[in-house]
Design a protein around this motif. Sequence first.
Motif, PDB file in Angstrom:
ATOM      1  N   UNK A 117      38.352  30.096  56.457  1.00  0.00           N
ATOM      2  CA  UNK A 117      37.891  31.477  56.310  1.00  0.00           C
ATOM      3  C   UNK A 117      36.651  31.527  55.429  1.00  0.00           C
ATOM      4  N   UNK A 118      35.663  32.362  55.790  1.00  0.00           N
ATOM      5  CA  UNK A 118      34.426  32.449  55.017  1.00  0.00           C
ATOM      6  C   UNK A 118      34.597  33.291  53.757  1.00  0.00           C
ATOM      7  N   UNK A 119      33.558  33.306  52.938  1.00  0.00           N
ATOM      8  CA  UNK A 119      33.487  34.237  51.825  1.00  0.00           C
ATOM      9  C   UNK A 119      33.664  35.635  52.391  1.00  0.00           C
ATOM     10  N   UNK A 120      34.607  36.380  51.869  1.00  0.00           N
ATOM     11  CA  UNK A 120      34.872  37.716  52.408  1.00  0.00           C
ATOM     12  C   UNK A 120      35.629  38.534  51.375  1.00  0.00           C
ATOM     13  N   UNK A 121      35.760  39.826  51.652  1.00  0.00           N
ATOM     14  CA  UNK A 121      36.529  40.714  50.775  1.00  0.00           C
ATOM     15  C   UNK A 121      37.291  41.709  51.631  1.00  0.00           C
ATOM     16  N   UNK A 122      38.444  42.105  51.132  1.00  0.00           N
ATOM     17  CA  UNK A 122      39.293  43.070  51.830  1.00  0.00           C
ATOM     18  C   UNK A 122      39.696  44.152  50.842  1.00  0.00           C
ATOM     19  N   UNK A 123      39.566  45.398  51.276  1.00  0.00           N
ATOM     20  CA  UNK A 123      39.956  46.542  50.449  1.00  0.00           C
ATOM     21  C   UNK A 123      41.442  46.800  50.618  1.00  0.00           C
ATOM     22  N   UNK A 124      42.044  47.382  49.598  1.00  0.00           N
ATOM     23  CA  UNK A 124      43.450  47.731  49.685  1.00  0.00           C
ATOM     24  C   UNK A 124      43.890  48.560  48.494  1.00  0.00           C
ATOM     25  N   UNK A 125      45.192  48.717  48.404  1.00  0.00           N
ATOM     26  CA  UNK A 125      45.816  49.468  47.319  1.00  0.00           C
ATOM     27  C   UNK A 125      46.922  48.601  46.745  1.00  0.00           C
ATOM     28  N   UNK A 126      47.188  48.752  45.443  1.00  0.00           N
ATOM     29  CA  UNK A 126      48.188  47.943  44.774  1.00  0.00           C
ATOM     30  C   UNK A 126      48.865  48.793  43.708  1.00  0.00           C
ATOM     31  N   UNK A 127      50.190  48.680  43.617  1.00  0.00           N
ATOM     32  CA  UNK A 127      50.930  49.344  42.545  1.00  0.00           C
ATOM     33  C   UNK A 127      51.376  48.276  41.563  1.00  0.00           C
ATOM     34  N   UNK A 128      51.008  48.440  40.305  1.00  0.00           N
ATOM     35  CA  UNK A 128      51.361  47.525  39.231  1.00  0.00           C
ATOM     36  C   UNK A 128      51.844  48.341  38.051  1.00  0.00           C
ATOM     37  N   UNK A 129      52.994  47.993  37.527  1.00  0.00           N
ATOM     38  CA  UNK A 129      53.572  48.687  36.366  1.00  0.00           C
ATOM     39  C   UNK A 129      53.626  50.189  36.589  1.00  0.00           C
ATOM     40  N   UNK A 130      53.903  50.606  37.808  1.00  0.00           N
ATOM     41  CA  UNK A 130      54.043  52.022  38.118  1.00  0.00           C
ATOM     42  C   UNK A 130      52.740  52.770  38.312  1.00  0.00           C
ATOM     43  N   UNK A 131      51.608  52.092  38.213  1.00  0.00           N
ATOM     44  CA  UNK A 131      50.303  52.731  38.405  1.00  0.00           C
ATOM     45  C   UNK A 131      49.674  52.231  39.699  1.00  0.00           C
ATOM     46  N   UNK A 132      48.952  53.118  40.380  1.00  0.00           N
ATOM     47  CA  UNK A 132      48.293  52.746  41.629  1.00  0.00           C
ATOM     48  C   UNK A 132      46.833  52.407  41.390  1.00  0.00           C
ATOM     49  N   UNK A 133      46.375  51.364  42.110  1.00  0.00           N
ATOM     50  CA  UNK A 133      45.013  50.875  41.969  1.00  0.00           C
ATOM     51  C   UNK A 133      44.359  50.733  43.324  1.00  0.00           C
ATOM     52  N   UNK A 134      43.071  50.992  43.350  1.00  0.00           N
ATOM     53  CA  UNK A 134      42.232  50.647  44.488  1.00  0.00           C
ATOM     54  C   UNK A 134      41.735  49.249  44.175  1.00  0.00           C
ATOM     55  N   UNK A 135      41.829  48.337  45.133  1.00  0.00           N
ATOM     56  CA  UNK A 135      41.438  46.958  44.884  1.00  0.00           C
ATOM     57  C   UNK A 135      40.505  46.458  45.979  1.00  0.00           C
ATOM     58  N   UNK A 136      39.708  45.492  45.627  1.00  0.00           N
ATOM     59  CA  UNK A 136      38.923  44.693  46.558  1.00  0.00           C
ATOM     60  C   UNK A 136      39.266  43.247  46.232  1.00  0.00           C
ATOM     61  N   UNK A 137      39.784  42.505  47.209  1.00  0.00           N
ATOM     62  CA  UNK A 137      40.169  41.121  46.982  1.00  0.00           C
ATOM     63  C   UNK A 137      39.198  40.209  47.728  1.00  0.00           C
ATOM     64  N   UNK A 138      38.474  39.423  46.962  1.00  0.00           N
ATOM     65  CA  UNK A 138      37.510  38.474  47.508  1.00  0.00           C
ATOM     66  C   UNK A 138      38.215  37.144  47.750  1.00  0.00           C
ATOM     67  N   UNK A 139      38.008  36.559  48.928  1.00  0.00           N
ATOM     68  CA  UNK A 139      38.387  35.175  49.176  1.00  0.00           C
ATOM     69  C   UNK A 139      37.132  34.348  48.934  1.00  0.00           C
ATOM     70  N   UNK A 140      37.200  33.496  47.910  1.00  0.00           N
ATOM     71  CA  UNK A 140      36.062  32.669  47.516  1.00  0.00           C
ATOM     72  C   UNK A 140      36.383  31.210  47.854  1.00  0.00           C
ATOM     73  N   UNK A 141      35.924  30.733  49.043  1.00  0.00           N
ATOM     74  CA  UNK A 141      36.215  29.357  49.449  1.00  0.00           C
ATOM     75  C   UNK A 141      35.185  28.382  48.868  1.00  0.00           C
ATOM     76  N   UNK A 142      35.687  27.386  48.162  1.00  0.00           N
ATOM     77  CA  UNK A 142      34.833  26.386  47.529  1.00  0.00           C
ATOM     78  C   UNK A 142      35.139  25.021  48.129  1.00  0.00           C
ATOM     79  N   UNK A 143      34.113  24.265  48.420  1.00  0.00           N
ATOM     80  CA  UNK A 143      34.281  22.912  48.950  1.00  0.00           C
ATOM     81  C   UNK A 143      33.987  21.931  47.815  1.00  0.00           C
ATOM     82  N   UNK A 144      34.995  21.086  47.529  1.00  0.00           N
ATOM     83  CA  UNK A 144      34.889  20.093  46.444  1.00  0.00           C
ATOM     84  C   UNK A 144      34.826  18.706  47.081  1.00  0.00           C
ATOM     85  N   UNK A 145      33.759  17.979  46.808  1.00  0.00           N
ATOM     86  CA  UNK A 145      33.547  16.648  47.396  1.00  0.00           C
ATOM     87  C   UNK A 145      34.521  15.607  46.852  1.00  0.00           C
TER      88      UNK A 145
END
Length: 152
Positions: A117-145
């Motif tokens: 999967x390429x570098x990308x981001x997905x928007x969503x919602x998350x509830x943590x400790x009873x509070x709601x958050x708008x989130x953006x989750x980035x997938x950061x793929x790194x290649x290690x030689x």
Amino acid sequence: MALDIRTILDAVESHALASGYFQAVNGHEPKTAPATGITCAVWVEQIGPARGGSGLVATSTRLALFVRLYTPMVSQPEDAIDPDLMTALDALMAAYSGDFTLGDLVREVDLLGTYGDPLSARAGYLTTSGAEYRVMTITLPLIVNDLWEQVA
């Protein structure tokens, strides 16, 4: 060769801190709700061979990190929540594109998904400790030689 995960995570966190968009930058997924503003968290999501990117002596790896941006859903004005998150996200995506090797710590950020999967981001919602958050989750793929030696 051993995976220098602390240094790699520090480099990713440094990009977030340098952007100036975050109230806090964590090297882990928060266990309690972030208080105010935009928070950034970085953690390991997946690791495995970089198919087609290894030699016959050592295995190169694809190390995927999650970089999640959080902001409370009760932020005001509500119409600024997504634009503020996108502005912070844009700064990080530009940093990952501009510092393609994280200061020579990795072969590359797999921007276009050559090894998964390429570098990308997905928007969503998350509830943590009873509070709601708008989130953006980035997938950061790194290649290690040449991370793992192949022994015959």
